[in-house]
Write an enzyme that holds these catalytic residues in place. Structure first.
Site, PDB file in Angstrom:
ATOM      1  N   GLU A   1     126.919 134.363  24.332  1.00  0.00           N
ATOM      2  CA  GLU A   1     125.469 134.504  24.229  1.00  0.00           C
ATOM      3  C   GLU A   1     124.765 133.212  24.594  1.00  0.00           C
ATOM      4  O   GLU A   1     125.297 132.121  24.405  1.00  0.00           O
ATOM      5  CB  GLU A   1     125.094 134.853  22.798  1.00  0.00           C
ATOM      6  CG  GLU A   1     125.514 136.243  22.411  1.00  0.00           C
ATOM      7  CD  GLU A   1     124.970 136.604  21.043  1.00  0.00           C
ATOM      8  OE1 GLU A   1     124.210 137.581  20.972  1.00  0.00           O
ATOM      9  OE2 GLU A   1     125.293 135.917  20.064  1.00  0.00           O
TER      10      GLU A   1
ATOM     11  N   CYS B   1     119.619 127.485  25.313  1.00  0.00           N
ATOM     12  CA  CYS B   1     120.735 127.110  24.444  1.00  0.00           C
ATOM     13  C   CYS B   1     121.969 127.817  24.988  1.00  0.00           C
ATOM     14  O   CYS B   1     122.016 129.045  25.047  1.00  0.00           O
ATOM     15  CB  CYS B   1     120.433 127.575  23.019  1.00  0.00           C
ATOM     16  SG  CYS B   1     121.809 127.378  21.895  1.00  0.00           S
TER      17      CYS B   1
ATOM     18  N   CYS C   1     134.989 130.017  18.460  1.00  0.00           N
ATOM     19  CA  CYS C   1     135.017 128.627  17.995  1.00  0.00           C
ATOM     20  C   CYS C   1     136.088 128.521  16.918  1.00  0.00           C
ATOM     21  O   CYS C   1     136.307 129.461  16.169  1.00  0.00           O
ATOM     22  CB  CYS C   1     133.652 128.275  17.410  1.00  0.00           C
ATOM     23  SG  CYS C   1     133.538 126.573  16.794  1.00  0.00           S
TER      24      CYS C   1
ATOM     25  N   CYS D   1     133.147 126.291  10.395  1.00  0.00           N
ATOM     26  CA  CYS D   1     132.026 125.947   9.496  1.00  0.00           C
ATOM     27  C   CYS D   1     131.645 127.188   8.683  1.00  0.00           C
ATOM     28  O   CYS D   1     131.507 128.286   9.238  1.00  0.00           O
ATOM     29  CB  CYS D   1     130.818 125.440  10.287  1.00  0.00           C
ATOM     30  SG  CYS D   1     131.154 123.923  11.180  1.00  0.00           S
TER      31      CYS D   1
ATOM     32  N   CYS E   1     128.480 129.564   9.589  1.00  0.00           N
ATOM     33  CA  CYS E   1     128.219 129.889  10.997  1.00  0.00           C
ATOM     34  C   CYS E   1     128.937 131.162  11.449  1.00  0.00           C
ATOM     35  O   CYS E   1     130.146 131.318  11.246  1.00  0.00           O
ATOM     36  CB  CYS E   1     128.659 128.709  11.870  1.00  0.00           C
ATOM     37  SG  CYS E   1     128.306 128.955  13.615  1.00  0.00           S
TER      38      CYS E   1
ATOM     39  N   GLY F   1     130.578 127.711  20.025  1.00  0.00           N
ATOM     40  CA  GLY F   1     131.595 126.759  20.473  1.00  0.00           C
ATOM     41  C   GLY F   1     131.301 125.338  20.060  1.00  0.00           C
ATOM     42  O   GLY F   1     130.181 124.988  19.724  1.00  0.00           O
ATOM     43  N   GLU F   2     132.367 124.533  20.065  1.00  0.00           N
ATOM     44  CA  GLU F   2     132.230 123.112  19.794  1.00  0.00           C
ATOM     45  C   GLU F   2     132.373 122.396  21.144  1.00  0.00           C
ATOM     46  O   GLU F   2     133.475 122.348  21.708  1.00  0.00           O
ATOM     47  CB  GLU F   2     133.311 122.671  18.797  1.00  0.00           C
ATOM     48  CG  GLU F   2     133.498 121.182  18.655  1.00  0.00           C
ATOM     49  CD  GLU F   2     132.209 120.370  18.460  1.00  0.00           C
ATOM     50  OE1 GLU F   2     131.352 120.774  17.665  1.00  0.00           O
ATOM     51  OE2 GLU F   2     132.074 119.339  19.132  1.00  0.00           O
TER      52      GLU F   2
ATOM     53  N   SER G   1     125.274 119.174  20.739  1.00  0.00           N
ATOM     54  CA  SER G   1     125.449 119.134  19.288  1.00  0.00           C
ATOM     55  C   SER G   1     126.937 119.236  18.957  1.00  0.00           C
ATOM     56  O   SER G   1     127.644 120.078  19.494  1.00  0.00           O
ATOM     57  CB  SER G   1     124.689 120.311  18.666  1.00  0.00           C
ATOM     58  OG  SER G   1     124.888 120.345  17.281  1.00  0.00           O
TER      59      SER G   1
ATOM     60  N   LEU H   1     125.498 117.410  10.302  1.00  0.00           N
ATOM     61  CA  LEU H   1     125.876 116.650   9.110  1.00  0.00           C
ATOM     62  C   LEU H   1     126.063 117.596   7.918  1.00  0.00           C
ATOM     63  O   LEU H   1     127.149 117.702   7.356  1.00  0.00           O
ATOM     64  CB  LEU H   1     124.775 115.613   8.845  1.00  0.00           C
ATOM     65  CG  LEU H   1     125.012 114.568   7.778  1.00  0.00           C
ATOM     66  CD1 LEU H   1     126.241 113.738   8.081  1.00  0.00           C
ATOM     67  CD2 LEU H   1     123.782 113.661   7.661  1.00  0.00           C
ATOM     68  N   HIS H   2     124.992 118.227   7.505  1.00  0.00           N
ATOM     69  CA  HIS H   2     124.987 119.311   6.505  1.00  0.00           C
ATOM     70  C   HIS H   2     125.413 118.947   5.091  1.00  0.00           C
ATOM     71  O   HIS H   2     125.236 119.744   4.164  1.00  0.00           O
ATOM     72  CB  HIS H   2     125.799 120.517   6.977  1.00  0.00           C
ATOM     73  CG  HIS H   2     125.395 121.018   8.324  1.00  0.00           C
ATOM     74  ND1 HIS H   2     124.076 121.143   8.698  1.00  0.00           N
ATOM     75  CD2 HIS H   2     126.122 121.398   9.399  1.00  0.00           C
ATOM     76  CE1 HIS H   2     124.020 121.594   9.942  1.00  0.00           C
ATOM     77  NE2 HIS H   2     125.237 121.748  10.395  1.00  0.00           N
TER      78      HIS H   2
ATOM     79  N   ASN I   1     120.197 129.955   8.422  1.00  0.00           N
ATOM     80  CA  ASN I   1     119.958 131.324   8.869  1.00  0.00           C
ATOM     81  C   ASN I   1     121.039 132.208   8.277  1.00  0.00           C
ATOM     82  O   ASN I   1     122.227 131.939   8.457  1.00  0.00           O
ATOM     83  CB  ASN I   1     119.993 131.397  10.395  1.00  0.00           C
ATOM     84  CG  ASN I   1     118.893 130.559  11.009  1.00  0.00           C
ATOM     85  OD1 ASN I   1     117.721 130.767  10.728  1.00  0.00           O
ATOM     86  ND2 ASN I   1     119.269 129.578  11.803  1.00  0.00           N
TER      87      ASN I   1
ATOM     88  N   CYS J   1     120.096 129.492  15.164  1.00  0.00           N
ATOM     89  CA  CYS J   1     121.313 128.680  15.007  1.00  0.00           C
ATOM     90  C   CYS J   1     122.329 129.373  14.122  1.00  0.00           C
ATOM     91  O   CYS J   1     122.005 129.832  13.038  1.00  0.00           O
ATOM     92  CB  CYS J   1     121.000 127.359  14.312  1.00  0.00           C
ATOM     93  SG  CYS J   1     119.920 126.315  15.220  1.00  0.00           S
TER      94      CYS J   1
HETATM   95  N1  SAH Z   1     129.581 123.256  17.354  1.00  0.00           N
HETATM   96  C1  SAH Z   1     128.366 122.512  17.494  1.00  0.00           C
HETATM   97  C2  SAH Z   1     127.236 123.270  18.121  1.00  0.00           C
HETATM   98  C3  SAH Z   1     126.950 124.673  17.695  1.00  0.00           C
HETATM   99  S1  SAH Z   1     125.938 125.060  16.318  1.00  0.00           S
HETATM  100  C4  SAH Z   1     127.968 121.910  16.190  1.00  0.00           C
HETATM  101  O1  SAH Z   1     128.610 122.179  15.189  1.00  0.00           O
HETATM  102  O2  SAH Z   1     127.039 121.120  16.156  1.00  0.00           O
HETATM  103  C5  SAH Z   1     124.360 124.367  16.474  1.00  0.00           C
HETATM  104  C6  SAH Z   1     123.792 123.951  15.124  1.00  0.00           C
HETATM  105  O3  SAH Z   1     123.507 125.081  14.278  1.00  0.00           O
HETATM  106  C7  SAH Z   1     124.769 123.085  14.329  1.00  0.00           C
HETATM  107  O4  SAH Z   1     124.081 122.051  13.685  1.00  0.00           O
HETATM  108  C8  SAH Z   1     125.289 124.081  13.318  1.00  0.00           C
HETATM  109  O5  SAH Z   1     125.868 123.451  12.226  1.00  0.00           O
HETATM  110  C9  SAH Z   1     124.046 124.854  13.006  1.00  0.00           C
HETATM  111  N2  SAH Z   1     124.287 126.133  12.324  1.00  0.00           N
HETATM  112  C10 SAH Z   1     125.390 126.895  12.371  1.00  0.00           C
HETATM  113  N3  SAH Z   1     125.230 128.004  11.609  1.00  0.00           N
HETATM  114  C11 SAH Z   1     124.006 127.925  11.085  1.00  0.00           C
HETATM  115  C12 SAH Z   1     123.266 128.776  10.241  1.00  0.00           C
HETATM  116  N4  SAH Z   1     123.762 129.919   9.776  1.00  0.00           N
HETATM  117  N5  SAH Z   1     122.024 128.385   9.898  1.00  0.00           N
HETATM  118  C13 SAH Z   1     121.489 127.243  10.384  1.00  0.00           C
HETATM  119  N6  SAH Z   1     122.143 126.405  11.194  1.00  0.00           N
HETATM  120  C14 SAH Z   1     123.393 126.733  11.542  1.00  0.00           C
END
Ligand code: SAH
Length: 346
Positions: free
Chosen positions: A92, A105, A112, A116, A119, A159-160, A191, A215-216, A290, A333
């Site tokens: 997508e 995007c 992936c 996380c 995600c 993906g990363e 990212s 970071l999170h 999200n 995201c």
């Molecule tokens: N793999 C990369 C890029 C993809 S995700 C990374 O980890 O950065 C893009 C961003 O969306 C990242 O910061 C990711 O942590 C965030 N993200 C993933 N799931 C999410 C969600 N459910 N709500 C908000 N942000 C989210």
């Protein structure tokens, strides 16, 4: 196996065409068809002889990224595209229209493997890396479908990106190259979840792109609970790699922080985040999480998110809350997926 011709950069195309025994200017013609016009068939390259078209067709493939579905958000006009790759995998991409231009995007992998917790893109694991041509193809297709120029790119889809390093950097070079779409590297953001060797390597590439770190969590302990990759690359190491990135490139880091209600959005979390980033010249992007159906994570109220933001701001941190785009079409995201019912049924 046929070679993936749209993944060759300008120099590679010259040597490839030379090896075929063709005149040099043919390389320029073919490159223009592929990367300026987005042509997907050799037979449409009308300034090449039929003979050369056939010769190319026998040796090379133009990997197509075919549109399966397009959804348009009723909330903000964001478009989400589902594309099919040549082997049946699906990815997508999302188009967001801003005052400053059109931003796409893109996905960098089919699936992936980073895991996380919040995600959706990682739920079915990794299928494979995308090729350079498949990353480019997402942008070419969207530009064709919309008839508008794309000016900004974020590599934040499925993906990363640093887990597909060679193709990612090949893509960045080609999309910003004067022989291609020539998108300014300053308008490209990558990212990463924090793959330290990748960040360090990227800092040596002399790119002008923005690097965003997911970071999170404000401590190693908290981050580990949300992001398995933190077990391999602890917070301290990731942050020093980001510092090195800033030092080497002069590009200010962005730190992304998904706000999850009751998990990482307390006053204490904000305090720890200030401790961590307060002295760094950076930008913090807060993303109210999200929701995805497989997990029970909830976003904080708008008021709470604002409170968190104010606290960071007061201590001098440059911070924004990311505008949620396309949430009604699962285009925000962390909501992108590799598998869809539409194709299995259809
Ligand atoms: N793999 C990369 C890029 C993809 S995700 C990374 O980890 O950065 C893009 C961003 O969306 C990242 O910061 C990711 O942590 C965030 N993200 C993933 N799931 C999410 C969600 N459910 N709500 C908000 N942000 C989210």
């Amino acid at each position: 196996m046929k070679k993936d011709i749209a993944s060759f950069n300008w120099e590679q195309m010259q040597s490839e065409i030379e090896l075929l025994g063709e005149k040099k200017f043919r390389a320029k013609q073919i490159y223009e068809w592929l990367h300026e016009k987005g042509t997907e068939q050799f037979s449409e390259m009308t300034n090449l002889s039929r003979q050369l078209q056939e010769k190319l067709n026998a040796r090379y493939e133009i990997r197509s990224v075919d549109l399966l579905q397009r959804q348009v958000s009723a909330l903000d006009g964001t478009n989400k595209f589902l594309f099919q790759l040549c082997d049946g995998n699906e990815v997508e991409s999302v188009l967001m229209k801003y005052k400053h231009g059109n931003s796409v995007c893109i996905s960098s992998q089919a699936g992936c493997r980073m895991g996380c917790r919040f995600c959706a893109s990682t739920i079915d694991g990794l299928e494979r890396n995308l090729t350079v041509s498949e990353m480019l193809g997402q942008i070419y297709q969207i530009q064709k479908i919309c008839g508008e120029r794309i000016s900004h790119i974020v590599v934040m889809g499925t993906g990363e990106p640093l887990d597909n390093y060679e193709n990612l950097t090949g893509f960045i070079r080609m999309i910003s190259d004067e022989h291609g779409l020539h998108i300014s590297q300053r308008n490209i953001t990558v990212s990463t979840c924090g793959i330290v060797p990748g960040i360090l390597r990227l800092s040596e590439e002399h790119f002008q792109i923005t690097l965003a770190l997911s970071l999170h969590g404000s401590t190693q302990e908290k981050r580990k609970k949300l992001m398995p990759i933190a077990n391999k690359y602890p917070l301290e190491e990731v942050l020093s790699a980001c510092d090195a990135y800033f030092q080497k490139t002069g590009r200010r880091m962005t730190y992304e922080y998904s706000l999850i209600h009751g998990v990482n959005d307390t006053d204490e979390d904000a305090g720890e985040l200030i401790h961590l980033l307060g002295k760094r010249n950076c930008h913090v992007n807060l993303i109210p999480v999200n929701p995805i159906k497989e997990r029970n994570f909830k976003r904080p109220s708008g008021e709470n998110a604002q409170k968190f933001k104010n606290k960071l701001e007061k201590s001098g941190i440059n911070v924004t809350i990311r505008r949620e785009m396309g949430s009604d079409i699962d285009g925000a995201c962390g909501q992108l997926r590799r598998r869809y019912a539409i194709t299995r049924e259809g």
